[in-house]
Write a protein that holds these residues in place. Structure first.
Motif, PDB file in Angstrom:
ATOM      1  N   MET A   1      22.362  19.928  25.506  1.00  0.00           N
ATOM      2  CA  MET A   1      22.089  19.275  26.777  1.00  0.00           C
ATOM      3  C   MET A   1      23.346  19.202  27.633  1.00  0.00           C
ATOM      4  SD  MET A   1      19.473  16.218  25.688  1.00  0.00           S
ATOM      5  CE  MET A   1      19.027  15.629  27.308  1.00  0.00           C
ATOM      6  N   LEU A   2      24.477  18.962  26.978  1.00  0.00           N
ATOM      7  CA  LEU A   2      25.734  18.909  27.753  1.00  0.00           C
ATOM      8  C   LEU A   2      26.039  20.270  28.377  1.00  0.00           C
ATOM      9  CD1 LEU A   2      28.241  16.817  25.617  1.00  0.00           C
ATOM     10  CD2 LEU A   2      27.421  16.296  27.914  1.00  0.00           C
ATOM     11  N   GLN A   3      25.747  21.310  27.612  1.00  0.00           N
ATOM     12  CA  GLN A   3      26.074  22.652  28.084  1.00  0.00           C
ATOM     13  C   GLN A   3      25.195  23.129  29.235  1.00  0.00           C
ATOM     14  OE1 GLN A   3      26.031  24.828  24.403  1.00  0.00           O
ATOM     15  NE2 GLN A   3      28.258  24.709  24.219  1.00  0.00           N
ATOM     16  N   THR A   4      24.099  22.423  29.488  1.00  0.00           N
ATOM     17  CA  THR A   4      23.253  22.836  30.609  1.00  0.00           C
ATOM     18  C   THR A   4      23.906  22.489  31.944  1.00  0.00           C
ATOM     19  OG1 THR A   4      22.071  20.728  30.648  1.00  0.00           O
ATOM     20  CG2 THR A   4      21.114  22.514  29.304  1.00  0.00           C
ATOM     21  N   ASN A   5      24.891  21.575  31.880  1.00  0.00           N
ATOM     22  CA  ASN A   5      25.603  21.175  33.089  1.00  0.00           C
ATOM     23  C   ASN A   5      24.635  20.620  34.152  1.00  0.00           C
ATOM     24  OD1 ASN A   5      28.113  20.787  34.067  1.00  0.00           O
ATOM     25  ND2 ASN A   5      28.346  22.834  34.966  1.00  0.00           N
ATOM     26  N   ASP A   6      23.655  19.907  33.663  1.00  0.00           N
ATOM     27  CA  ASP A   6      22.624  19.361  34.533  1.00  0.00           C
ATOM     28  C   ASP A   6      22.799  17.838  34.601  1.00  0.00           C
ATOM     29  OD1 ASP A   6      19.615  19.832  35.621  1.00  0.00           O
ATOM     30  OD2 ASP A   6      19.673  18.018  34.364  1.00  0.00           O
ATOM     31  N   ALA A   7      22.847  17.301  35.803  1.00  0.00           N
ATOM     32  CA  ALA A   7      23.107  15.863  35.992  1.00  0.00           C
ATOM     33  C   ALA A   7      22.068  14.992  35.282  1.00  0.00           C
ATOM     34  CB  ALA A   7      23.151  15.540  37.480  1.00  0.00           C
TER      35      ALA A   7
ATOM     36  N   ASN B   1      20.321  15.757  32.592  1.00  0.00           N
ATOM     37  CA  ASN B   1      20.577  15.812  31.150  1.00  0.00           C
ATOM     38  C   ASN B   1      21.778  14.942  30.778  1.00  0.00           C
ATOM     39  OD1 ASN B   1      18.466  17.423  30.455  1.00  0.00           O
ATOM     40  ND2 ASN B   1      19.632  19.340  30.485  1.00  0.00           N
ATOM     41  N   TYR B   2      22.790  14.981  31.616  1.00  0.00           N
ATOM     42  CA  TYR B   2      23.994  14.177  31.373  1.00  0.00           C
ATOM     43  C   TYR B   2      23.624  12.687  31.374  1.00  0.00           C
ATOM     44  CZ  TYR B   2      28.862  12.670  31.815  1.00  0.00           C
ATOM     45  OH  TYR B   2      30.090  12.081  31.612  1.00  0.00           O
ATOM     46  N   ARG B   3      22.802  12.296  32.325  1.00  0.00           N
ATOM     47  CA  ARG B   3      22.358  10.904  32.408  1.00  0.00           C
ATOM     48  C   ARG B   3      21.563  10.524  31.151  1.00  0.00           C
ATOM     49  NH1 ARG B   3      18.361   8.053  32.911  1.00  0.00           N
ATOM     50  NH2 ARG B   3      16.943   9.817  33.022  1.00  0.00           N
ATOM     51  N   LYS B   4      20.710  11.454  30.703  1.00  0.00           N
ATOM     52  CA  LYS B   4      19.903  11.193  29.503  1.00  0.00           C
ATOM     53  C   LYS B   4      20.803  11.005  28.280  1.00  0.00           C
ATOM     54  CE  LYS B   4      15.618  13.604  30.615  1.00  0.00           C
ATOM     55  NZ  LYS B   4      14.927  14.879  30.453  1.00  0.00           N
ATOM     56  N   ILE B   5      21.827  11.829  28.184  1.00  0.00           N
ATOM     57  CA  ILE B   5      22.742  11.729  27.036  1.00  0.00           C
ATOM     58  C   ILE B   5      23.462  10.384  27.059  1.00  0.00           C
ATOM     59  CG2 ILE B   5      24.851  12.648  25.992  1.00  0.00           C
ATOM     60  CD1 ILE B   5      23.949  15.411  27.155  1.00  0.00           C
ATOM     61  N   LEU B   6      23.989  10.033  28.221  1.00  0.00           N
ATOM     62  CA  LEU B   6      24.756   8.779  28.312  1.00  0.00           C
ATOM     63  C   LEU B   6      23.898   7.541  28.079  1.00  0.00           C
ATOM     64  CD1 LEU B   6      27.405   9.202  31.125  1.00  0.00           C
ATOM     65  CD2 LEU B   6      27.534   9.766  28.708  1.00  0.00           C
ATOM     66  N   SER B   7      22.609   7.667  28.299  1.00  0.00           N
ATOM     67  CA  SER B   7      21.762   6.492  28.073  1.00  0.00           C
ATOM     68  C   SER B   7      20.980   6.609  26.756  1.00  0.00           C
ATOM     69  CB  SER B   7      20.807   6.292  29.256  1.00  0.00           C
ATOM     70  OG  SER B   7      20.027   7.452  29.428  1.00  0.00           O
ATOM     71  N   SER B   8      21.352   7.584  25.932  1.00  0.00           N
ATOM     72  CA  SER B   8      20.628   7.754  24.669  1.00  0.00           C
ATOM     73  C   SER B   8      21.178   6.846  23.570  1.00  0.00           C
ATOM     74  CB  SER B   8      20.705   9.208  24.201  1.00  0.00           C
ATOM     75  OG  SER B   8      21.961   9.456  23.630  1.00  0.00           O
ATOM     76  N   GLU B   9      20.333   6.575  22.612  1.00  0.00           N
ATOM     77  CA  GLU B   9      20.747   5.765  21.467  1.00  0.00           C
ATOM     78  C   GLU B   9      21.587   6.605  20.501  1.00  0.00           C
ATOM     79  OE1 GLU B   9      17.529   4.298  19.114  1.00  0.00           O
ATOM     80  OE2 GLU B   9      18.766   2.772  18.160  1.00  0.00           O
ATOM     81  N   SER B  10      21.313   7.913  20.476  1.00  0.00           N
ATOM     82  CA  SER B  10      21.956   8.798  19.491  1.00  0.00           C
ATOM     83  C   SER B  10      23.478   8.709  19.492  1.00  0.00           C
ATOM     84  CB  SER B  10      21.576  10.253  19.766  1.00  0.00           C
ATOM     85  OG  SER B  10      20.196  10.390  19.764  1.00  0.00           O
ATOM     86  N   ILE B  11      24.059   8.604  20.671  1.00  0.00           N
ATOM     87  CA  ILE B  11      25.536   8.614  20.716  1.00  0.00           C
ATOM     88  C   ILE B  11      26.129   7.381  20.037  1.00  0.00           C
ATOM     89  CG2 ILE B  11      25.676  10.113  22.746  1.00  0.00           C
ATOM     90  CD1 ILE B  11      26.240   7.639  24.448  1.00  0.00           C
ATOM     91  N   TRP B  12      25.302   6.333  19.869  1.00  0.00           N
ATOM     92  CA  TRP B  12      25.789   5.110  19.230  1.00  0.00           C
ATOM     93  C   TRP B  12      25.532   5.108  17.723  1.00  0.00           C
ATOM     94  CZ3 TRP B  12      29.019   2.199  21.873  1.00  0.00           C
ATOM     95  CH2 TRP B  12      29.031   2.366  23.254  1.00  0.00           C
ATOM     96  N   LEU B  13      24.803   6.103  17.245  1.00  0.00           N
ATOM     97  CA  LEU B  13      24.478   6.131  15.813  1.00  0.00           C
ATOM     98  C   LEU B  13      25.536   6.850  14.984  1.00  0.00           C
ATOM     99  CD1 LEU B  13      20.650   6.836  16.045  1.00  0.00           C
ATOM    100  CD2 LEU B  13      21.810   4.648  15.689  1.00  0.00           C
ATOM    101  N   CYS B  14      26.383   7.606  15.627  1.00  0.00           N
ATOM    102  CA  CYS B  14      27.442   8.328  14.913  1.00  0.00           C
ATOM    103  C   CYS B  14      28.457   7.336  14.362  1.00  0.00           C
ATOM    104  CB  CYS B  14      28.131   9.293  15.883  1.00  0.00           C
ATOM    105  SG  CYS B  14      29.622  10.041  15.205  1.00  0.00           S
ATOM    106  N   VAL B  15      28.742   7.454  13.074  1.00  0.00           N
ATOM    107  CA  VAL B  15      29.686   6.531  12.443  1.00  0.00           C
ATOM    108  C   VAL B  15      31.054   7.184  12.228  1.00  0.00           C
ATOM    109  CG1 VAL B  15      27.961   5.072  11.352  1.00  0.00           C
ATOM    110  CG2 VAL B  15      28.772   7.100  10.160  1.00  0.00           C
TER     111      VAL B  15
END
Ligand code: SF4
Length: 134
Positions: A1-7, A9-23
């Motif tokens: 999604m980051l590589q699509t360079n689409d605003a 998608n970027y918004r979706k990533i930043l508001s996703s839960e997944s980025i907070w699950l990485c330990v």
């Protein structure tokens, strides 16, 4: 999604839960044939989510833990378990969560009453100031 360079998608990533699950266990990094540093990427995205105030509502407790952990390091230079627990519970109001294991941990010396401090706290202060961690 980051590589699509689409605003969007970027918004979706930043508001996703997944980025907070990485330990930050680094398993993916040690096994990735392309040596993509996913944990560092996750750190970056979490920082951006905080900056842009797009933290996923489901991740509030993880963020509370993250902040309580950093507070402990900021004030003692180390992890002070009781401070971490108190900071987390104050933020989440999960006062009774895991209380049943506290006596066992206390008996095994895993919850020292007095925090252990690093000798030179100025360096810790400098790191926090330099990295602008909150
Ligand atoms: S460091 Fe990699 S393997 Fe470990 S939790 Fe984060 S994304 Fe998953």
């Amino acid at each position: 999604m980051l590589q699509t360079n689409d605003a969007e998608n970027y918004r979706k990533i930043l508001s996703s839960e997944s980025i907070w699950l990485c330990v930050s266990c680094q398993n993916c990094l040690t096994r990735c044939p392309m040596e993509i540093d996913i944990p560092q990427l996750m750190d970056f995205l979490r920082g951006k989510a905080l900056e842009e105030k797009t933290v996923n509502a489901q991740s509030k407790n993880i963020l509370s833990f993250h902040r309580a952990f950093l507070d402990s390091v900021k004030y003692t230079g180390r992890l002070y378990e009781i401070g971490l627990i108190a900071g987390y519970k104050m933020r989440t109001f999960n006062v009774l969560q895991d209380m049943d294991i506290a006596p066992k941990m206390f008996a095994k010396g895993k919850l020292p009453i007095i925090p252990e401090m690093v000798k030179d706290k100025r360096n810790i202060k400098r790191i926090f100031k330099k990295t602008n961690i909150e």
